[in-house]
Scaffold this motif. Structure first.
Motif, PDB file in Angstrom:
ATOM      1  N   ALA A  98       0.830  -1.200   0.000  1.00 48.60           N
ATOM      2  CA  ALA A  98       0.000   0.000   0.000  1.00 48.60           C
ATOM      3  C   ALA A  98       0.866   1.252   0.000  1.00 48.60           C
ATOM      4  N   LEU A  99       0.334   2.315  -0.620  1.00 51.37           N
ATOM      5  CA  LEU A  99       1.053   3.584  -0.741  1.00 51.37           C
ATOM      6  C   LEU A  99       0.121   4.723  -0.352  1.00 51.37           C
ATOM      7  N   PRO A 100       0.661   5.839   0.163  1.00 50.56           N
ATOM      8  CA  PRO A 100      -0.198   6.998   0.445  1.00 50.56           C
ATOM      9  C   PRO A 100      -0.822   7.519  -0.846  1.00 50.56           C
ATOM     10  N   LEU A 101      -2.092   7.840  -0.800  1.00 48.90           N
ATOM     11  CA  LEU A 101      -2.773   8.404  -1.954  1.00 48.90           C
ATOM     12  C   LEU A 101      -2.404   9.878  -2.072  1.00 48.90           C
ATOM     13  N   PRO A 102      -2.010  10.340  -3.262  1.00 50.55           N
ATOM     14  CA  PRO A 102      -1.706  11.772  -3.413  1.00 50.55           C
ATOM     15  C   PRO A 102      -2.837  12.634  -2.874  1.00 50.55           C
ATOM     16  N   ALA A 103      -2.475  13.607  -2.059  1.00 50.77           N
ATOM     17  CA  ALA A 103      -3.481  14.337  -1.286  1.00 50.77           C
ATOM     18  C   ALA A 103      -4.144  15.473  -2.046  1.00 50.77           C
ATOM     19  N   THR A 104      -3.586  15.866  -3.181  1.00 52.88           N
ATOM     20  CA  THR A 104      -4.088  17.075  -3.846  1.00 52.88           C
ATOM     21  C   THR A 104      -5.021  16.802  -5.013  1.00 52.88           C
ATOM     22  N   GLY A 105      -5.388  15.549  -5.232  1.00 52.95           N
ATOM     23  CA  GLY A 105      -6.213  15.226  -6.392  1.00 52.95           C
ATOM     24  C   GLY A 105      -7.700  15.309  -6.119  1.00 52.95           C
ATOM     25  N   ILE A 106      -8.474  15.107  -7.186  1.00 52.97           N
ATOM     26  CA  ILE A 106      -9.928  14.964  -7.133  1.00 52.97           C
ATOM     27  C   ILE A 106     -10.262  13.663  -7.831  1.00 52.97           C
ATOM     28  N   LEU A 107     -10.923  12.746  -7.115  1.00 53.36           N
ATOM     29  CA  LEU A 107     -11.248  11.432  -7.662  1.00 53.36           C
ATOM     30  C   LEU A 107     -10.009  10.749  -8.249  1.00 53.36           C
ATOM     31  N   GLY A 108      -8.864  10.987  -7.640  1.00 45.09           N
ATOM     32  CA  GLY A 108      -7.631  10.374  -8.090  1.00 45.09           C
ATOM     33  C   GLY A 108      -6.920  11.131  -9.193  1.00 45.09           C
ATOM     34  N   PRO A 110      -4.598  13.703 -10.540  1.00 42.03           N
ATOM     35  CA  PRO A 110      -3.582  14.485  -9.834  1.00 42.03           C
ATOM     36  C   PRO A 110      -3.609  15.963 -10.221  1.00 42.03           C
ATOM     37  N   ALA A 111      -3.491  16.812  -9.218  1.00 43.24           N
ATOM     38  CA  ALA A 111      -3.390  18.249  -9.477  1.00 43.24           C
ATOM     39  C   ALA A 111      -1.975  18.626  -9.882  1.00 43.24           C
ATOM     40  N   LEU A 197      -6.471  19.552 -17.388  1.00 46.15           N
ATOM     41  CA  LEU A 197      -7.169  18.792 -16.362  1.00 46.15           C
ATOM     42  C   LEU A 197      -6.567  19.059 -14.981  1.00 46.15           C
ATOM     43  N   ALA A 198      -5.247  19.116 -14.907  1.00 47.80           N
ATOM     44  CA  ALA A 198      -4.596  19.383 -13.624  1.00 47.80           C
ATOM     45  C   ALA A 198      -5.002  20.742 -13.076  1.00 47.80           C
ATOM     46  N   ALA A 199      -5.029  21.745 -13.957  1.00 46.78           N
ATOM     47  CA  ALA A 199      -5.425  23.089 -13.516  1.00 46.78           C
ATOM     48  C   ALA A 199      -6.883  23.116 -13.075  1.00 46.78           C
ATOM     49  N   ALA A 200      -7.724  22.358 -13.754  1.00 46.56           N
ATOM     50  CA  ALA A 200      -9.127  22.277 -13.362  1.00 46.56           C
ATOM     51  C   ALA A 200      -9.264  21.679 -11.968  1.00 46.56           C
ATOM     52  N   VAL A 201      -8.483  20.623 -11.697  1.00 47.21           N
ATOM     53  CA  VAL A 201      -8.521  19.983 -10.385  1.00 47.21           C
ATOM     54  C   VAL A 201      -8.024  20.941  -9.304  1.00 47.21           C
TER      55      VAL A 201
END
Length: 439
Positions: A98-108, A110-111, A197-201
């Motif tokens: 298991a790995l930490p999920l990136p904290a800055t995304g939306i529904l996975g 990435p921002a 997409l990243a900027a939208a997130v």
């Protein structure tokens, strides 16, 4: 059939039905609510496990809008709205630990594709491919594209399969290819505005309440039902328990404008069965909260049967205090595994949390099941009734409450228009307005 200006019948006492009935009654309308079971709230309910009062279904709500928080404040629960702990969620990939999920995304999504936590999950090659999103022009005009297709086109397969799919699977029990883009609030609009997409997130996260994408209520989300039910009594809503409406013909016999908030009346219930296994544990090994607030499982992972695990006492401080040293773990399943579910859940929790949990660590166990209904197509709705709830509003409290509020707003507006027209009959070429217009 014209919309009744004064009388409404709500069929189904889940959250959507309760919200609609309350809003109509507060507006001075006569409201009757019919519920087939002996209780209100549907899957938003509570149960005792190990002597602790816990939510049966949803234990948080999305903060992408203020809809649920505003409702909680209206119900006198504003001071009890709480945010989860700072501990983030983890991801169990198909292979590996298991790995930490990136904290800055939306529904996975990435921002920041080149963030170290994102690279740890999708690899450097996948991260560089995702970064190309910033160079790809956005010319999208289609509204029927899926979330998975959009992310794959802009950020590549690795982001879809290794990040977005586990998160969407955990939230919706669906692959992102099966989630329409329009179901993700404001994503398409922000993509058009910002060009990537990243900027939208990043924009979506900035617009959320500070600190988290979800919030809860001290004592449990089920408190919404208690307060909604109290308001129905205050505003004079007549509630009939144990009455099952089973056909469109039966709906036609009900008084006033009919609002359907129960799946299965207009068309047979389709969808998927969700099983929730709740464990109350005496496990000092979990005091360190080794997997933060929980673990999302990538589709195709054969290490466990669960699709997600929530370490509830690590996620919610109020519950941690109430549990008095015990740990509450919730595991959800799309398919019920063979054998004793309590034992399956214990073994899955061991794998996902990375600690030893012997059988004697289990203080109590509870199993609950419900059907997540499939969306109801417009063509399947019946003329003359209004449909609210998960079949049309989407899953999640925020979507359900938002849709119910909007439906009531349109109904009241139509009813007011009809009341203003009472002095004259419609011309022969003027069709009667029907409640179908609000669907």
């Amino acid at each position: 059939m014209r919309v009744s200006t004064t009388e409404f019948t709500v069929v189904g006492g889940g959250i959507a039905g309760l919200v609609a009935a309350r809003r109509l009654a507060m507006a001075g309308r006569t409201v009757r609510l019919i519920e087939a079971s002996d209780h209100l709230g549907g899957t938003v309910a509570s149960h005792l496990v190990g002597g602790i009062n816990l939510d049966v279904g949803a234990e948080s709500f999305a903060t992408r809008s203020n809809t649920v928080a505003d409702l909680a404040r209206e119900l006198g629960l504003g001071d009890d709205i709480v945010s989860p702990s700072d501990e983030g969620a983890w991801l169990q990939p198909v292979d590996g630990a298991a790995l930490p999920l990136p904290a800055t995304g939306i529904l996975g999504i990435p921002a920041t594709p080149l963030d170290k936590d994102t690279i740890a999950v999708i690899g450097m090659g996948g991260a560089f491919r995702a970064q190309l999103d910033s160079l790809i022009p956005w010319f999208g005009k289609r509204t029927d594209v899926s979330l998975g297709a959009l992310v794959r086109r802009r950020m590549g397969k690795a982001v879809v399969e290794k990040l977005v799919a586990p998160v969407v699977h955990g939230v919706y029990s669906l692959h992102p290819n099966d989630v329409p883009l329009v179901r993700v609030a404001t994503l398409k609009e922000r993509l058009a505005l910002h060009g990537s997409l990243a900027a939208a997130v990043r924009s979506m996260r900035e617009s959320m309440p500070a600190g988290t994408a979800v919030q809860g209520i001290r004592g449990g989300i089920n408190r919404l039902v208690t307060e909604l039910a109290a308001d129905l009594t205050t505003y004079g809503v007549v509630i009939e328990f144990g009455r099952r409406i089973e056909s469109a013909e039966a709906l036609a016999e009900l008084d006033g404008t009919v609002i359907v908030a129960a799946p299965g009346i207009l068309t047979p219930v389709r969808g998927r069965t969700v099983t929730l296994a709740t464990l109350v544990l005496d496990a000092p090994e979990l005091d360190a909260e080794p997997r933060g607030s929980g673990v999302l499982v990538a589709p195709g992972c054969t290490k466990v049967s669960a699709r997600a695990l929530t370490h509830a006492t690590a996620k919610w401080q109020w519950l941690k205090e109430q549990a008095e040293g015990r740990h509450v773990v919730r595991l959800s399943y799309n398919e019920v595994p063979a054998g004793d579910l309590a034992e399956v859940a214990r073994r899955d929790a061991e794998v996902l949390l990375g600690v030893s949990l012997p059988a004697e660590a289990v203080i109590d166990f509870a199993r609950r099941e419900w059907i997540r209904p499939a969306p109801l197509a417009a063509a399947e709705r019946t003329d003359g009734v209004v449909v609210v709830g998960e079949t049309v509003g989407g899953s999640g409290l925020a979507g359900i409450v938002t849709h119910a509020n909007a439906a009531v707003d349109r109904l009241l507006a139509l009813a007011d228009d009809d009341a203003g027209d009472d002095d004259h009959a419609p011309a022969d070429d003027e069709p009667d307005r029907t409640a179908k217009e609000v669907n």
